[in-house]
Design an enzyme around this catalytic site. Structure first.
Site, PDB file in Angstrom:
ATOM      1  N   SER A  71       8.857 -14.973  -5.573  1.00 14.30           N
ATOM      2  CA  SER A  71       8.360 -14.236  -4.413  1.00 14.30           C
ATOM      3  C   SER A  71       8.888 -14.905  -3.148  1.00 14.30           C
ATOM      4  O   SER A  71       8.637 -16.096  -2.932  1.00 14.30           O
ATOM      5  CB  SER A  71       6.829 -14.243  -4.396  1.00 14.30           C
ATOM      6  OG  SER A  71       6.367 -13.978  -3.086  1.00 14.30           O
ATOM      7  N   ASP A 171      -3.754   4.655  -4.609  1.00 19.50           N
ATOM      8  CA  ASP A 171      -2.675   3.831  -4.055  1.00 19.50           C
ATOM      9  C   ASP A 171      -1.430   3.866  -4.938  1.00 19.50           C
ATOM     10  O   ASP A 171      -0.303   3.987  -4.451  1.00 19.50           O
ATOM     11  CB  ASP A 171      -3.153   2.391  -3.879  1.00 19.50           C
ATOM     12  CG  ASP A 171      -4.391   2.311  -2.998  1.00 19.50           C
ATOM     13  OD1 ASP A 171      -4.678   3.301  -2.297  1.00 19.50           O
ATOM     14  OD2 ASP A 171      -5.070   1.276  -3.015  1.00 19.50           O
TER      15      ASP A 171
HETATM   16  C1  GLA Z   1      -8.584   1.094  -2.124  1.00 17.40           C
HETATM   17  C2  GLA Z   1      -8.448   1.496  -3.595  1.00 17.40           C
HETATM   18  C3  GLA Z   1      -8.242   2.999  -3.744  1.00 17.40           C
HETATM   19  C4  GLA Z   1      -9.279   3.794  -2.963  1.00 17.40           C
HETATM   20  C5  GLA Z   1      -9.411   3.248  -1.535  1.00 17.40           C
HETATM   21  C6  GLA Z   1     -10.525   3.908  -0.791  1.00 17.40           C
HETATM   22  O1  GLA Z   1      -7.374   1.314  -1.461  1.00 17.40           O
HETATM   23  O2  GLA Z   1      -7.369   0.819  -4.200  1.00 17.40           O
HETATM   24  O3  GLA Z   1      -8.246   3.360  -5.114  1.00 17.40           O
HETATM   25  O4  GLA Z   1     -10.499   3.800  -3.627  1.00 17.40           O
HETATM   26  O5  GLA Z   1      -9.611   1.857  -1.509  1.00 17.40           O
HETATM   27  O6  GLA Z   1     -10.249   5.235  -0.568  1.00 17.40           O
END
Ligand code: GLA
Length: 378
Positions: A71, A171
């Site tokens: 990294s 995400d």
């Molecule tokens: C974090 C989590 C997501 C989601 C958001 C809130 O980013 O990784 O899965 O739950 O919080 O929307």
């Protein structure tokens, strides 16, 4: 109104064949979420878009089941073979190897060099960017035929089961599936997607990202507690998930805390659908009040904001933003403000000066344009 159709440019729907490559460079982005917070693990709706900030992985295949990961940010190299648990930043890499192997894929050993300009700890999904970039690299190095649509779940499982973070699917979906110039409308129950055009510049608009720099505290425990409350509320209502709840249903809950948590999710899902309806008609400015209502709901019902992000939202609105809200899991992180492009500096300056007055650390600001999801660079 669920996601329908798809449009736009970006990664193809199927990965480029299954021919193994010996070496290459892959990238996967961070994300912001326009609206739809803490709805993903309730089987609800989200509307993220990918950022130009991304994690880049340069990778070469090794002829033995070993992973040598460097990294640039951590300034260290970690070598593992999965015979012992991996911790720290390299756990996210080991987690992807583990998840792919657990799903039956023959993951090749590899030497990986990781670099990233996604700010860490700012709620911009630096973890998902790392997972998804590594997943792309290993898939191509191994010639693994993994449809794009399956990749978010593999990356999420890596984080849930190996790293131990109970995140939802948003995400990893954003980092994998997003397309340039578009937001990703995702139904987290069916995984149906719609790539919704988000031509901010064409309408003279911009999204200002304000990184509050608020120190994250108790983030993991609070996230898990919110998720547990939502699951408990659904269970008490006899529903599979809060996605299926309506506002009148909530009168059947006795615990006022569960009512507030559930009300956030029910109203937030409705706001995502209203936002989508406006975006489909190109009425971008009109999503502002929905963004602000989302923030109010996160502040008062879900109770995941902190003074710094509330200040950023209030100041941005007072300085002329159409709407503003915290993005991501909460307890700090970033605020998005929808502003006329010509007002970007005014709004950013107002927030900086309000932070100074309150004695908060100086925020960082940048503008966000929808970028593509994970792909091979060379
Ligand atoms: C974090 C989590 C997501 C989601 C958001 C809130 O980013 O990784 O899965 O739950 O919080 O929307």
């Amino acid at each position: 109104m669920t996601p329908g159709g798809s449009a736009g440019t970006g990664p193809a729907d199927t990965p480029p064949g299954a021919a193994a490559v010996a070496h290459g460079v892959w990238a996967a982005p961070g994300r912001v979420n326009l609206i739809g917070e803490h709805t993903d693990y309730c089987d609800g709706f989200v509307l993220p878009f990918a950022l130009p900030q991304r994690t880049v992985v340069e990778a070469s295949r090794l002829d033995r089941p070993e992973w040598i990961v460097t990294s640039t940010l951590a300034g260290e190299t970690v070598t593992f073979d999965l015979s012992a648990p991996v911790t720290g930043w390299a756990a996210y890499v080991a987690a992807v190897v583990w998840s792919l192997r657990d799903a039956g894929y023959e993951v090749p050993g590899a030497r990986l060099r990781v670099d990233s300009d996604v700010p860490g700890g700012a709620g911009l999904s630096s973890s998902a960017a790392l997972e998804c970039a590594v997943l792309s690299a290993l898939a191509d190095l191994g010639g693994l035929d993994i449809p794009l649509a399956h990749r978010p779940k593999l990356a999420q499982r890596a984080e849930n089961a190996y790293v131990g973070v109970p995140c939802g699917i948003m995400d990893q979906s954003a980092s994998t599936l997003c397309r340039e110039g578009h937001a990703l409308f995702l139904d987290c129950r069916t995984m149906a997607t719609e790539h919704v055009p988000l031509d901010l510049a064409g309408q003279g608009l911009a999204i200002l990202v304000i990184d509050s720099k608020a120190p994250h505290q108790l983030v993991d425990g609070e996230y898990a507690a919110r998720r547990a409350a939502c699951e408990r509320a659904a269970e008490l209502l006899g529903l599979p998930a809060l996605r299926d709840a309506t506002l009148p249903d909530l009168s059947r809950l006795d615990d006022p805390l569960l009512v507030r948590r559930a009300r956030h999710v029910v109203t937030e899902n409705a706001r995502v659908l209203e936002t989508i309806a406006l975006l489909r008609e190109g009425r971008l400015r009109e999503i502002g009040p929905l963004m602000t209502a989302s923030h109010t709901s996160m502040r008062d019902d879900f109770e995941i904001t902190v003074p710094e992000v509330d200040e950023a939202v209030e100041t941005a609105l007072a300085a002329g933003a159409y709407g503003a809200r915290m993005t991501g899991g909460g307890f700090g992180g970033c605020v998005l403000a929808l502003v006329e492009a010509e007002k970007l500096d005014t709004v950013a300056d107002a927030v900086r000066s309000a932070f100074a007055t309150r004695g908060f650390a100086p925020p960082a600001t940048f503008t966000a344009l929808p970028a593509p999801g994970a792909h091979r660079l060379s």
